[in-house]
Every structure is written in structure tokens, then in C-alpha cells.
Design an enzyme around this catalytic site. Sequence first.
Site, mmCIF file in Angstrom:
data_model
loop_
_atom_site.group_PDB
_atom_site.id
_atom_site.type_symbol
_atom_site.label_atom_id
_atom_site.label_comp_id
_atom_site.label_asym_id
_atom_site.label_seq_id
_atom_site.Cartn_x
_atom_site.Cartn_y
_atom_site.Cartn_z
ATOM 1 N N ASP A 141 45.547 31.123 40.045
ATOM 2 C CA ASP A 141 45.895 31.484 41.419
ATOM 3 C C ASP A 141 44.690 31.979 42.217
ATOM 4 O OD1 ASP A 141 48.557 30.724 41.221
ATOM 5 O OD2 ASP A 141 49.163 32.638 40.357
ATOM 6 N N ASP B 39 50.161 45.585 40.729
ATOM 7 C CA ASP B 39 48.768 45.229 40.999
ATOM 8 C C ASP B 39 48.452 45.185 42.491
ATOM 9 O OD1 ASP B 39 47.779 45.179 38.452
ATOM 10 O OD2 ASP B 39 48.179 43.042 38.136
ATOM 11 N N SER C 9 55.263 38.158 32.488
ATOM 12 C CA SER C 9 54.658 38.003 33.803
ATOM 13 C C SER C 9 55.356 36.822 34.462
ATOM 14 C CB SER C 9 53.156 37.754 33.645
ATOM 15 O OG SER C 9 52.654 37.186 34.815
ATOM 16 N N ARG D 196 50.427 28.545 46.827
ATOM 17 C CA ARG D 196 49.201 29.286 47.109
ATOM 18 C C ARG D 196 48.464 28.841 48.373
ATOM 19 N NH1 ARG D 196 52.047 32.001 44.552
ATOM 20 N NH2 ARG D 196 51.623 32.948 42.548
HETATM 21 N N1 ARG Z 1 50.243 28.512 35.079
HETATM 22 C C1 ARG Z 1 50.986 28.341 36.293
HETATM 23 C C2 ARG Z 1 50.102 27.812 37.393
HETATM 24 O O1 ARG Z 1 48.934 27.911 37.272
HETATM 25 C C3 ARG Z 1 51.724 29.587 36.669
HETATM 26 C C4 ARG Z 1 50.927 30.712 37.271
HETATM 27 C C5 ARG Z 1 51.772 31.893 37.510
HETATM 28 N N2 ARG Z 1 51.127 32.843 38.363
HETATM 29 C C6 ARG Z 1 51.333 34.157 38.296
HETATM 30 N N3 ARG Z 1 50.654 34.918 39.101
HETATM 31 N N4 ARG Z 1 52.149 34.682 37.412
HETATM 32 O O2 ARG Z 1 50.549 27.306 38.376
#
Ligand code: ARG
Length: 401
Positions: free
Chosen positions: A126, A16, A177, A97
Site C-alpha cells: 500500500d 496506527d 490485520s 489506493r
Molecule cells: N496483499 C494485499 C494487497 O497488496 C492486501 C493488502 C492489505 N492492506 C492492508 N493495509 N491491510 O493488495
Amino acid sequence: MGRAKKVVLAYSGGVDTSVCIPYLKHEWGVDEVITFAADLGQGDELDPIRLKALDAGASQSLVGDLIEPFVEEFALPAIRANALYEGRYPLSTALARPLIARQLVEVAREVGADAVAHGCTGKGNDQVRFDLAIAALAPDLKVLTPAREWSMSREEAIAYGERCGIPAPVSKKSPYSIDLNLLGRSIEAGPLEDPMVAPPEEVFAMTSSIDAAPSQAQDIEISFEAGNPVAIDGVRLDSVGLIKEANRLAGRHGFGRLDIIENRVVGIKSREIYETPGLLLLIRAHQELESLTLAADVLRMKRQLEMQWAELVYQGLWFSPLKDALDGFMDRTQIYVNGLVRIRLHKGNAMVIGRSSDTNSLYISDMATYGSEDNFDHRAAEGFIYIWGLPSRLWAAARRG
Ligand code: ARG
């Protein structure tokens, strides 16, 4: 909105974010894409990632080692706040993040970019965290989000990439993922989308299965100073080394896996698998030391504010006035949190079996004891209970009329 000329893109090396490079240039008319990849202790080789961005058309490809600030400025405050979103998830992804966003803004300033970009999709957390952190740090910077706006499936994105000279992922396509850093891994998608399907062993990389964990228990001691973990079994470690060692020990004994249904910011429930062995171990030990060293009312208030702290961080409000004010409360309480906690690791468990504080224990033996050294005035209890129960008695009498 006018066209951005020079853009700094948060880059992971995945499909991506790679496709974002030609997409920004060809579809959105960006002149120059500069990529930034962060080392957060995820263990990826950064050199191939750097070259991959250049191959995909980036004019500059930057990498930054952020491991130390990640631990010092993000993981340690989360441990001090015992931060568990919805009581369970220790925010291993969420904590990264705001740091990546801060670095993006810094790079954008250095290279004179007029926008930053990320490859997050429109249904995750994210995107919220990046957008809000950037808005708080640099309200003037545009945020470009191609993956939120292109309506390509993953297959279409791969095909688009191939047309622009980005090779399709070579390895057999994993259905999962995954996001990872020093604090842990999050695994979603594929068969895991059925909340009744047990996570297959292959999704885990930091923790042993219960079956493979040693049958022998291991007792360890974690020392804290001002709420920060500083030593394991009496050996002082720098904070990065300490997290690694906590990961190793807890992971070896199969402690630190989570399988939960989580409420995302965008309103949907999702099924999440995590493994965050060290972070969960350190939070458990830290909570225990607080129960020994903090006054009862401070402790109760802190437990409420911890939930609020975790929610703010999960929801992308790391840089916000409320989070800032809560940090003030947390920090003030932590001056008392000195001592050590003993934990027994065994077959997926981390059981607290001891705690002590030379300087700040509020456990007073001659008050607590049932032995002959007892200094508690038992008779004083009667008057206390009479007044404590007065409202109940008055209420009962009034009802009888
Ligand atoms: N659900 C988790 C969170 O919001 C994990 C997110 C994982 N992010 C990703 N881009 N795969 O912190």
C-alpha cells in the site's frame, strides 16, 4: 527537507493512523494535521471516526463518500480487464489506493497543505501505491510516512498513543490485520502467518462456509453492456447496487474465498486470505461473454495484456503511461461485449452454464453444428492442412537427408 506546516493525513480510525496525528505534530514539528477518511463501502460508521481524529489532535477531520467513483472508475475497469494479479487476486485492496491518493491530493490543494501523509508500514504494497500515485498526480507534494520511520512495535505505538490521550483499542485484540471495502476483505497476520494453518471460519464476513451454504443450487443471469455488468436476473441496477447484489448472491453460496501465497512488490512472499465474492463472480461471467463475442486473436492478446494490467495496478502504477495505453486497448475491445451469462451458484462454486449475445455473438450455428444444417466446407480442410503442415514435412525430409 524543510518542515511541513500543514499536512493532510489519510485516516482510517485505526491505532496506527491515529498515532500518526500526535507523532507528526510532536516528533516532526507539523503545525496542523488535517485528516481525511474515505468511505469505500466498508460499512464503518464514519462519524465516530471523524470525532476520533479530532480527539487525537487533528485540526480538521474530513470524510468523503468515494463509493461511486470507486466502482465506476476503478472496479468496472478491473472487471473489463478481468484483472487477476498472478491469475488469482482481483485487486480489491489495490484498486482503492489510487483513488484515496487522488482525493488526498485534492484535499491538500483545497486546504493549501504542503504535504500529505499516510500510515502504511515499510513492508507492504500500500505504501508503494500511495507514494507512486501521489508522485504521479502531484510531484511537488511531500509525502510523510511516520509509520515507515518510527521503529515502534504495535504495543509501543499503542503506549505512545495512550500518552497522547488516544485510548488503546477496547475490543479484545484481534490477531488479524484486515483491510476492507465494498469489493472485498483481505485478512493477514496472526495464526495465518503459518501457510499450513487453515483459515478459521471467524476471519470471514462476506461469504458463507461451504457447510452453511444452501444445498439447493441457484441459477442467475448477469447482463453486460459494453463490458459493464448492468443487470442481474433481468433487473437493472446501478453499478454500486449491482456489486452489492453480486456480493450477496455469491457470498450466500460460499463463492469468492481465496487462500494464496502472493508475491509483494517489496520482494517478499506473503500468505493472504481474501473474500471478494461479487468481483470474482462478475469477472468470471465477463470472461465468458468475451469468449463468445471477441475474435480469437483479440481474445488471446487481451489475455496477455490483462496480466500486465493487473500487475501494474498491483504494483502501484495506476497513474502511468503504460496503464493508460492498456486502458485504450481494453476500452476498444469492450464495445462488442454485450449479452448475458448464466451461472449456477452452488456450495462454493460458480459454474458458467450458458451465454448469449443478440448483437455480438461470433458463434455461428451453421459453422459449428454437426447436424444437417452444416455449411462448413469439409473438403477445403485438406488444402489448408497441406500448407499448414508443409514446414513440418520439409523439416522432416531435410533431417532424413
Ligand atoms: N496483499 C494485499 C494487497 O497488496 C492486501 C493488502 C492489505 N492492506 C492492508 N493495509 N491491510 O493488495
